[in-house]
Design a protein around this motif. Structure first.
Motif, PDB file in Angstrom:
ATOM      1  N   ASP A 117       8.451   0.795  -4.260  1.00  0.00           N
ATOM      2  CA  ASP A 117       8.677   1.927  -5.168  1.00  0.00           C
ATOM      3  C   ASP A 117       8.931   3.231  -4.426  1.00  0.00           C
ATOM      4  OD1 ASP A 117       6.189   2.384  -4.150  1.00  0.00           O
ATOM      5  OD2 ASP A 117       5.129   2.370  -6.080  1.00  0.00           O
ATOM      6  N   GLY A 118       9.159   3.167  -3.110  1.00  0.00           N
ATOM      7  CA  GLY A 118       9.534   4.347  -2.333  1.00  0.00           C
ATOM      8  C   GLY A 118       8.369   5.102  -1.720  1.00  0.00           C
ATOM      9  N   ARG A 119       7.147   4.708  -1.986  1.00  0.00           N
ATOM     10  CA  ARG A 119       5.998   5.401  -1.400  1.00  0.00           C
ATOM     11  C   ARG A 119       5.847   5.023   0.068  1.00  0.00           C
ATOM     12  NH1 ARG A 119       1.559   3.611  -2.773  1.00  0.00           N
ATOM     13  NH2 ARG A 119       2.242   1.731  -3.876  1.00  0.00           N
ATOM     14  N   LYS A 120       5.292   5.937   0.833  1.00  0.00           N
ATOM     15  CA  LYS A 120       5.046   5.683   2.251  1.00  0.00           C
ATOM     16  C   LYS A 120       3.541   5.642   2.500  1.00  0.00           C
ATOM     17  CE  LYS A 120       9.323   7.821   3.948  1.00  0.00           C
ATOM     18  NZ  LYS A 120       9.921   6.559   4.416  1.00  0.00           N
ATOM     19  N   GLN A 121       3.114   4.690   3.298  1.00  0.00           N
ATOM     20  CA  GLN A 121       1.708   4.596   3.639  1.00  0.00           C
ATOM     21  C   GLN A 121       1.566   3.995   5.029  1.00  0.00           C
ATOM     22  OE1 GLN A 121       1.195   1.059   0.476  1.00  0.00           O
ATOM     23  NE2 GLN A 121      -0.673   1.451   1.618  1.00  0.00           N
ATOM     24  N   GLU A 122       0.499   4.399   5.711  1.00  0.00           N
ATOM     25  CA  GLU A 122       0.237   3.885   7.042  1.00  0.00           C
ATOM     26  C   GLU A 122      -0.692   2.675   6.954  1.00  0.00           C
ATOM     27  OE1 GLU A 122      -1.195   6.953   9.603  1.00  0.00           O
ATOM     28  OE2 GLU A 122       0.820   7.776   9.932  1.00  0.00           O
ATOM     29  N   LEU A 123      -0.321   1.614   7.667  1.00  0.00           N
ATOM     30  CA  LEU A 123      -1.092   0.378   7.632  1.00  0.00           C
ATOM     31  C   LEU A 123      -1.284  -0.153   9.050  1.00  0.00           C
ATOM     32  CD1 LEU A 123       0.652  -1.579   4.714  1.00  0.00           C
ATOM     33  CD2 LEU A 123      -1.520  -0.353   4.603  1.00  0.00           C
ATOM     34  N   PRO A 124      -2.454  -0.711   9.346  1.00  0.00           N
ATOM     35  CA  PRO A 124      -2.620  -1.421  10.622  1.00  0.00           C
ATOM     36  C   PRO A 124      -1.974  -2.801  10.515  1.00  0.00           C
ATOM     37  CG  PRO A 124      -4.669  -1.489   9.362  1.00  0.00           C
ATOM     38  CD  PRO A 124      -3.700  -0.656   8.561  1.00  0.00           C
ATOM     39  N   VAL A 125      -1.047  -3.091  11.405  1.00  0.00           N
ATOM     40  CA  VAL A 125      -0.313  -4.350  11.368  1.00  0.00           C
ATOM     41  C   VAL A 125      -0.443  -5.040  12.717  1.00  0.00           C
ATOM     42  CG1 VAL A 125       1.958  -5.420  11.110  1.00  0.00           C
ATOM     43  CG2 VAL A 125       1.314  -3.511   9.627  1.00  0.00           C
ATOM     44  N   GLN A 126      -0.793  -6.310  12.661  1.00  0.00           N
ATOM     45  CA  GLN A 126      -0.945  -7.115  13.862  1.00  0.00           C
ATOM     46  C   GLN A 126       0.258  -8.041  13.981  1.00  0.00           C
ATOM     47  OE1 GLN A 126      -4.554  -9.507  13.853  1.00  0.00           O
ATOM     48  NE2 GLN A 126      -5.038  -8.761  15.907  1.00  0.00           N
ATOM     49  N   SER A 127       0.800  -8.209  15.178  1.00  0.00           N
ATOM     50  CA  SER A 127       1.981  -9.057  15.335  1.00  0.00           C
ATOM     51  C   SER A 127       1.978  -9.745  16.684  1.00  0.00           C
ATOM     52  CB  SER A 127       3.265  -8.225  15.177  1.00  0.00           C
ATOM     53  OG  SER A 127       3.461  -7.372  16.285  1.00  0.00           O
ATOM     54  N   VAL A 128       2.683 -10.880  16.730  1.00  0.00           N
ATOM     55  CA  VAL A 128       2.815 -11.657  17.960  1.00  0.00           C
ATOM     56  C   VAL A 128       4.103 -12.461  17.867  1.00  0.00           C
ATOM     57  CG1 VAL A 128       1.472 -13.596  17.040  1.00  0.00           C
ATOM     58  CG2 VAL A 128       1.623 -13.265  19.514  1.00  0.00           C
TER      59      VAL A 128
END
Length: 413
Positions: free
Chosen positions: A278-289
């Motif tokens: 819906d166009g909102r921005k938010q900061e999230l902790p994201v883990q990746s490998v």
């Protein structure tokens, strides 16, 4: 007995729509329904579509007919058009796709589900299904839809009804539901891949990645392999037990497959800014490998890696696990694409509340596809034109009485 059915080709002058609205709506119906063979079919298609757009509340055939016509036979005519009339929905969806593409390029292709609760066991494809969205087991039909994401909007342009094996293996069930001979049981991943193949054949060449939540499908790896073989980028939610190959680990026979949930803990955690559907921005902790998938073709030792990623919940546990081929893109961009699943869910919910997705009363295979096609057309038209609900829409033509040959023709299809 006389049976009211398809109307004549002429429309009374009193039922001509308001010219100020006729042009956009008529242009749309002229394009989308151009392959319907008979003019009466095209008119009833426009009438059904009009009813979906202007009828408040429940979209039963009786209420749709009452909204667009004063004729006492309109109910039966609309019901016959949707449930019995032998028109092919595939060219309609093809034209709907082309019309939608005219409003801008699709940035993603989203695959979403429609769960249609039903009473009893007579409706085609009805079965017991555990809905992960509600956590309940439902008696329902399950539809799998392909959505084009255009300008932040998601519009449905193709559907597949998932038929459990009993519906395709029992000759009596097939006859009762009028399931075509060539239709067979296909698992969820195969239906999703078929939707992708349909869009590839129907649309202009595009790098739009496929976004899908397949986190409850034990055979998701087969979908991922099929997408890779088609060189189609993807962002797909996967089950925690999906087997992946760690990169950089070496044993005598190469790395051993491990579960995605077990391996994600080895990844790095970054805080990224995600743009939601819906166009909102938010900061999230994201883990990746980075990982590879087991089962590569012989000699394909240099297969490109994929990125496994997940949001990290406040208690440190991983949320939904995703895998993507877009390793060359920034993690915040790929994580934002994953939020498209919420846009698909919202689109299906809107179709349920405002466009009659759940209100079809028929039980046949063709009737289901006819209804889903018309609901998709109504939703796509309103969402992409941004027009308010009009005061005047094309009405049903005057009633017509079927001849015996016409009744036989319709019943035979």
């Amino acid at each position: 007995m006389v049976v009211p059915c398809a109307p004549p080709t002429s429309t009374p002058a009193s039922e001509v729509p308001d010219p100020q609205f006729a042009s956009p709506f008529s242009d749309f119906t002229d394009q989308v329904f151009q392959h319907l063979r008979r003019s009466d079919q095209r008119r009833w298609a426009g009438a059904y579509l009009a009813g979906l757009l202007i009828t408040p509340g429940k979209k039963s055939v009786r209420r749709l007919a009452g909204a667009v016509s004063a004729s006492p036979t309109a109910v039966q005519s609309l019901r016959q058009f949707v449930s019995l009339s032998p028109w092919d929905w595939e060219p309609v969806m093809d034209q709907l796709t082309r019309w939608a593409e005219g409003h801008g390029p699709a940035t993603t292709w989203a695959i979403g589900r429609a769960v249609l609760p039903k009473r009893g066991d007579r409706s085609v494809g009805v079965h017991r299904y555990f809905d992960p969205g509600t956590g309940r087991t439902l008696n329902c039909q399950l539809g799998l839809g392909a959505f084009l994401c255009i300008g932040g909007l998601q519009v449905p342009v193709e559907w597949r009804l998932l038929l459990p094996a009993p519906w395709t293996e029992d000759p009596q069930l097939r006859r009762r539901a009028r399931i075509p001979e060539e239709v067979r049981h296909r698992p969820l991943w195969a239906q999703a891949l078929d939707l992708v193949d349909t869009l590839e054949a129907r649309t202009a060449p595009t790098p739009a990645p496929v976004v899908a939540d397949m986190s409850d499908d034990p055979d998701t790896a087969l979908l991922l392999r099929g997408l890779s073989q088609r060189a189609r980028d993807f962002v797909v939610a996967v089950p925690p037990h999906l087997k992946v190959l760690p990169i950089g680990e070496r044993t005598a026979n190469g790395p051993e497959p491990v579960s995605a949930r077990a391996h994600i803990s080895q990844g790095n955690t970054d805080t990224v800014e995600v743009t939601t559907a819906d166009g909102r921005k938010q900061e999230l902790p994201v883990q990746s490998v980075l990982v590879r998938l087991p089962g590569a073709r012989p000699g394909a030792t240099q297969e490109y890696p994929y990125r496994l990623f997940t949001e990290v919940l406040p208690d440190g546990r991983p949320a939904t696990l995703w895998i993507t081929s877009l390793t060359h893109r920034r993690l915040d961009n790929v994580a934002s694409l994953a939020t498209n699943r919420h846009g698909t869910t919202a689109a299906v919910a809107s179709m349920e509340r405002h466009f009659g997705l759940l209100d079809f009363e028929g039980r046949s295979f063709p009737g289901w596809y006819h209804h889903m096609t018309l609901v998709s057309a109504a939703y796509t038209y309103q969402r992409l034109t941004h027009r308010p609900v009009p005061r005047h829409l094309p009405c049903c033509p005057a009633p017509h009485v079927c001849t015996a040959p016409e009744r036989l023709h319709m019943a035979g299809h």
